[in-house]
Scaffold this motif. Structure first.
Motif, PDB file in Angstrom:
ATOM      1  N   ALA A   1       0.940  -1.570  -0.016  1.00  0.00           N
ATOM      2  CA  ALA A   1       0.321   0.169  -0.031  1.00  0.00           C
ATOM      3  C   ALA A   1       0.596   1.317   0.067  1.00  0.00           C
ATOM      4  CB  ALA A   1      -1.128  -0.046   1.333  1.00  0.00           C
TER       5      ALA A   1
ATOM      6  N   GLY B   1     -13.688   0.708  -8.644  1.00  0.00           N
ATOM      7  CA  GLY B   1     -14.213   1.190  -7.441  1.00  0.00           C
ATOM      8  C   GLY B   1     -14.208  -0.001  -6.543  1.00  0.00           C
ATOM      9  N   VAL B   2     -13.939  -0.496  -5.588  1.00  0.00           N
ATOM     10  CA  VAL B   2     -14.648  -1.604  -4.776  1.00  0.00           C
ATOM     11  C   VAL B   2     -15.496  -1.353  -3.612  1.00  0.00           C
ATOM     12  CG1 VAL B   2     -12.120  -2.450  -4.784  1.00  0.00           C
ATOM     13  CG2 VAL B   2     -12.172  -1.160  -2.775  1.00  0.00           C
TER      14      VAL B   2
ATOM     15  N   ALA C   1     -14.347  -3.343   1.536  1.00  0.00           N
ATOM     16  CA  ALA C   1     -13.080  -4.136   0.716  1.00  0.00           C
ATOM     17  C   ALA C   1     -12.433  -4.014   1.787  1.00  0.00           C
ATOM     18  CB  ALA C   1     -13.181  -3.379  -1.298  1.00  0.00           C
ATOM     19  N   SER C   2     -11.508  -5.600   1.514  1.00  0.00           N
ATOM     20  CA  SER C   2     -10.679  -5.831   2.535  1.00  0.00           C
ATOM     21  C   SER C   2      -9.868  -4.953   1.945  1.00  0.00           C
ATOM     22  CB  SER C   2     -10.081  -7.507   1.751  1.00  0.00           C
ATOM     23  OG  SER C   2      -9.234  -7.772   1.060  1.00  0.00           O
ATOM     24  N   ALA C   3      -8.571  -5.188   2.584  1.00  0.00           N
ATOM     25  CA  ALA C   3      -7.087  -4.240   2.520  1.00  0.00           C
ATOM     26  C   ALA C   3      -6.234  -4.649   0.862  1.00  0.00           C
ATOM     27  CB  ALA C   3      -6.161  -3.805   3.441  1.00  0.00           C
TER      28      ALA C   3
ATOM     29  N   GLU D   1      -8.390  -6.497  -1.197  1.00  0.00           N
ATOM     30  CA  GLU D   1      -9.120  -5.306  -2.708  1.00  0.00           C
ATOM     31  C   GLU D   1      -8.917  -4.144  -3.223  1.00  0.00           C
ATOM     32  OE1 GLU D   1     -12.655  -9.513  -1.858  1.00  0.00           O
ATOM     33  OE2 GLU D   1     -12.664  -7.290  -0.727  1.00  0.00           O
ATOM     34  N   ARG D   2      -8.529  -3.506  -1.691  1.00  0.00           N
ATOM     35  CA  ARG D   2      -8.341  -2.216  -2.219  1.00  0.00           C
ATOM     36  C   ARG D   2      -7.073  -2.210  -2.510  1.00  0.00           C
ATOM     37  NH1 ARG D   2     -10.340  -1.665   2.667  1.00  0.00           N
ATOM     38  NH2 ARG D   2      -8.348  -1.030   4.150  1.00  0.00           N
TER      39      ARG D   2
ATOM     40  N   GLY E   1      -7.526  -3.042  -6.448  1.00  0.00           N
ATOM     41  CA  GLY E   1      -8.667  -1.691  -7.536  1.00  0.00           C
ATOM     42  C   GLY E   1      -7.753  -0.319  -7.909  1.00  0.00           C
ATOM     43  N   ARG E   2      -6.715  -0.606  -6.727  1.00  0.00           N
ATOM     44  CA  ARG E   2      -5.582   0.719  -7.049  1.00  0.00           C
ATOM     45  C   ARG E   2      -4.380   0.058  -8.005  1.00  0.00           C
ATOM     46  NH1 ARG E   2      -2.778   2.360  -1.311  1.00  0.00           N
ATOM     47  NH2 ARG E   2      -1.750   3.984  -2.870  1.00  0.00           N
TER      48      ARG E   2
END
Length: 197
Positions: free
Chosen positions: A154, A175-176, A180-182, A184-185, A188-189
């Motif tokens: 991250a 977009g999630v 959403a879990s960390a 999954e985020r 998405g990024r």
């Protein structure tokens, strides 16, 4: 020493966690899936395996502060013989050893003279996200990446995101869901739909 103090993980340790998740996914890729699409739209499974092979080999060189050669396209390691899965595992093992060596995270490395730890995090990102890509593409389980790996990534993605998106390395953010879990985020990024399938 304060026992409540959070442990700082070395890149070699984090790569070892990512390798543990990567090995069963790569070993489980059937030959019949090599032309299947992946969440990383520009690669089918075979091309993504070859790209990931190139990453684990060239980032060993970067750990040693040597010049890397990513070239225009990755060599076709899959075509070099049916033992490509075990050769990948051996190279992933070497990647962990290279980034666990004293001094690997210190100073700068690579053609752009980037901080060595950030460069190591780039290898970690590929070994995590591209393995998730391969797992999704071949119907294999991946689950959640280790929390300490996601935390490192991250921070790395926050630093790399503007340039990586401009260069087309990351797709447009996806977009999630709010819950959403960390991980999954993080997906998405980097331009991935965590629900791809």
């Amino acid at each position: 020493m304060d026992t409540n103090e959070a442990k700082t993980y070395g890149i070699g340790e984090l790569l070892d966690l990512a390798r543990e998740r990567a090995v069963p996914v790569v070993r489980g890729i059937p030959d019949t899936a090599l032309d299947a699409p992946t969440p990383c739209a520009e690669y089918d499974v075979k091309a993504l395996v070859n790209h990931l092979f190139q990453v684990v080999v060239q980032f060993q060189r970067l750990a040693a502060k040597e010049a890397s050669d990513f070239g225009a396209s990755a060599p076709d390691r899959v075509a070099e013989g049916s033992d490509w899965r075990e050769r990948f595992v051996a190279e992933a093992d070497r990647l962990v050893v290279a980034w666990s060596a004293p001094g690997a995270e210190e100073g700068v490395t690579g053609a752009m003279d980037m901080p060595a730890r950030l460069v190591g995090s780039m290898a970690l990102l590929d070994l995590t996200v591209h393995v998730w890509d391969l797992a999704r593409a071949t119907g294999r389980g991946y689950g959640e990446a280790d929390a300490v790996v996601v935390e490192e990534l991250a921070g790395a993605v926050a630093q790399l995101e503007p340039t990586a998106r401009k260069m087309g390395v990351f797709g447009e953010p996806v977009g999630v869901a709010g819950d959403a879990s960390a991980f999954e985020r993080l997906l998405g990024r980097t331009g991935r739909d965590p629900g791809w399938g």
